[in-house]
Design a protein around this motif. Structure first.
Motif, PDB file in Angstrom:
ATOM      1  N   VAL A  11       0.597  -1.252  -0.147  1.00 23.53           N
ATOM      2  CA  VAL A  11      -0.023   0.015  -0.210  1.00 23.53           C
ATOM      3  C   VAL A  11       0.840   1.212   0.068  1.00 23.53           C
ATOM      4  N   GLY A  12       0.699   1.999  -1.187  1.00 19.29           N
ATOM      5  CA  GLY A  12       1.269   3.479  -0.870  1.00 19.29           C
ATOM      6  C   GLY A  12       1.028   4.304   0.184  1.00 19.29           C
ATOM      7  N   ASN A  13       2.031   4.846   0.835  1.00 14.30           N
ATOM      8  CA  ASN A  13       1.878   5.583   2.097  1.00 14.30           C
ATOM      9  C   ASN A  13       1.966   7.097   1.690  1.00 14.30           C
ATOM     10  N   GLY A  14       0.720   7.655   1.902  1.00 11.56           N
ATOM     11  CA  GLY A  14       0.669   9.378   1.577  1.00 11.56           C
ATOM     12  C   GLY A  14       2.017  10.198   2.410  1.00 11.56           C
ATOM     13  N   GLU A  15       2.005   9.429   3.612  1.00  8.60           N
ATOM     14  CA  GLU A  15       3.240  10.176   4.235  1.00  8.60           C
ATOM     15  C   GLU A  15       4.548  10.014   4.180  1.00  8.60           C
ATOM     16  N   ALA A  16       4.779   8.836   4.062  1.00  6.93           N
ATOM     17  CA  ALA A  16       6.103   8.346   3.503  1.00  6.93           C
ATOM     18  C   ALA A  16       6.281   6.679   3.419  1.00  6.93           C
ATOM     19  N   GLY A  17       6.893   6.207   2.249  1.00 14.39           N
ATOM     20  CA  GLY A  17       7.136   4.839   1.909  1.00 14.39           C
ATOM     21  C   GLY A  17       6.029   3.973   1.669  1.00 14.39           C
ATOM     22  N   VAL A  18       6.017   2.556   1.917  1.00 18.35           N
ATOM     23  CA  VAL A  18       5.177   1.623   1.349  1.00 18.35           C
ATOM     24  C   VAL A  18       5.052   0.922   2.629  1.00 18.35           C
ATOM     25  N   LEU A  19       3.518   0.454   2.657  1.00 21.98           N
ATOM     26  CA  LEU A  19       3.163  -0.546   3.764  1.00 21.98           C
ATOM     27  C   LEU A  19       3.065  -1.611   3.058  1.00 21.98           C
ATOM     28  N   GLU A  20       3.663  -2.788   3.736  1.00 20.99           N
ATOM     29  CA  GLU A  20       3.673  -4.312   3.297  1.00 20.99           C
ATOM     30  C   GLU A  20       2.662  -5.114   4.284  1.00 20.99           C
ATOM     31  N   PHE A  21       1.784  -5.814   3.947  1.00 20.86           N
ATOM     32  CA  PHE A  21       1.052  -6.745   4.501  1.00 20.86           C
ATOM     33  C   PHE A  21       0.982  -8.150   4.116  1.00 20.86           C
ATOM     34  N   ASP A  22       1.594  -9.126   4.973  1.00 20.42           N
ATOM     35  CA  ASP A  22       1.727 -10.526   4.799  1.00 20.42           C
ATOM     36  C   ASP A  22       0.630 -11.301   5.080  1.00 20.42           C
ATOM     37  N   GLY A  23      -0.714 -11.014   5.742  1.00 17.63           N
ATOM     38  CA  GLY A  23      -1.754 -11.472   6.026  1.00 17.63           C
ATOM     39  C   GLY A  23      -1.824 -11.679   7.523  1.00 17.63           C
ATOM     40  N   SER A  24      -0.986 -11.205   8.312  1.00 13.74           N
ATOM     41  CA  SER A  24      -1.040 -11.216   9.522  1.00 13.74           C
ATOM     42  C   SER A  24       0.016 -10.019  10.360  1.00 13.74           C
ATOM     43  N   ARG A  25       0.866  -9.395   9.380  1.00  9.43           N
ATOM     44  CA  ARG A  25       1.693  -8.244  10.098  1.00  9.43           C
ATOM     45  C   ARG A  25       1.905  -7.033   9.038  1.00  9.43           C
ATOM     46  N   TRP A  26       1.808  -5.989   9.456  1.00  9.02           N
ATOM     47  CA  TRP A  26       2.068  -4.739   8.783  1.00  9.02           C
ATOM     48  C   TRP A  26       3.468  -4.512   8.873  1.00  9.02           C
ATOM     49  N   ARG A  27       4.288  -3.974   7.926  1.00  5.63           N
ATOM     50  CA  ARG A  27       5.713  -3.454   8.013  1.00  5.63           C
ATOM     51  C   ARG A  27       5.860  -2.291   7.056  1.00  5.63           C
ATOM     52  N   HIS A  28       6.538  -1.152   7.491  1.00  7.44           N
ATOM     53  CA  HIS A  28       6.714  -0.160   6.716  1.00  7.44           C
ATOM     54  C   HIS A  28       8.321  -0.101   6.026  1.00  7.44           C
ATOM     55  N   ILE A  29       8.086   0.276   4.829  1.00 11.01           N
ATOM     56  CA  ILE A  29       9.220   0.084   4.121  1.00 11.01           C
ATOM     57  C   ILE A  29       9.771   1.833   3.328  1.00 11.01           C
ATOM     58  N   ASP A  30      10.626   2.458   4.062  1.00  9.39           N
ATOM     59  CA  ASP A  30      11.120   3.612   3.661  1.00  9.39           C
ATOM     60  C   ASP A  30      11.517   3.654   2.107  1.00  9.39           C
ATOM     61  N   LEU A  31      11.192   4.763   1.321  1.00  5.95           N
ATOM     62  CA  LEU A  31      11.796   5.107   0.106  1.00  5.95           C
ATOM     63  C   LEU A  31      13.351   5.803   0.418  1.00  5.95           C
ATOM     64  N   PRO A  32      14.336   5.649  -0.497  1.00  4.02           N
ATOM     65  CA  PRO A  32      15.544   6.114  -0.186  1.00  4.02           C
ATOM     66  C   PRO A  32      15.398   7.635  -0.070  1.00  4.02           C
TER      67      PRO A  32
END
Length: 70
Positions: A11-32
């Motif tokens: 999921v694209g995050n309007g504040e910063a980066g990408v959110l990743e959901f694996d079915g049980s947990r969310w993780r935040h991925i920063d862009l460079p």
């Protein structure tokens, strides 16, 4: 929002980066450049492309096999 063949949702995050959901947990991925994400796309091989403010790249696995923005 995009989903890859393994079932992981990005999921694209309007504040910063990408959110990743694996079915049980969310993780935040920063862009460079720590920008907000404006678009996501998946190609036939499953690579996730990320377009942000003044940036364009893709997600690739890091040493722990987690997605990392390149």
């Amino acid at each position: 929002v995009v989903q890859v063949h393994r079932g992981i949702v990005y999921v694209g995050n309007g504040e910063a980066g990408v959110l990743e959901f694996d079915g049980s947990r969310w993780r935040h991925i920063d862009l460079p450049n720590l920008s907000s994400v404006r678009s996501l796309a998946v190609d036939a091989s499953g690579r996730v492309y990320v377009g942000g403010v003044e940036t364009l790249g893709y997600l690739a696995p890091d040493a722990q096999r987690h997605a990392k923005a390149i």
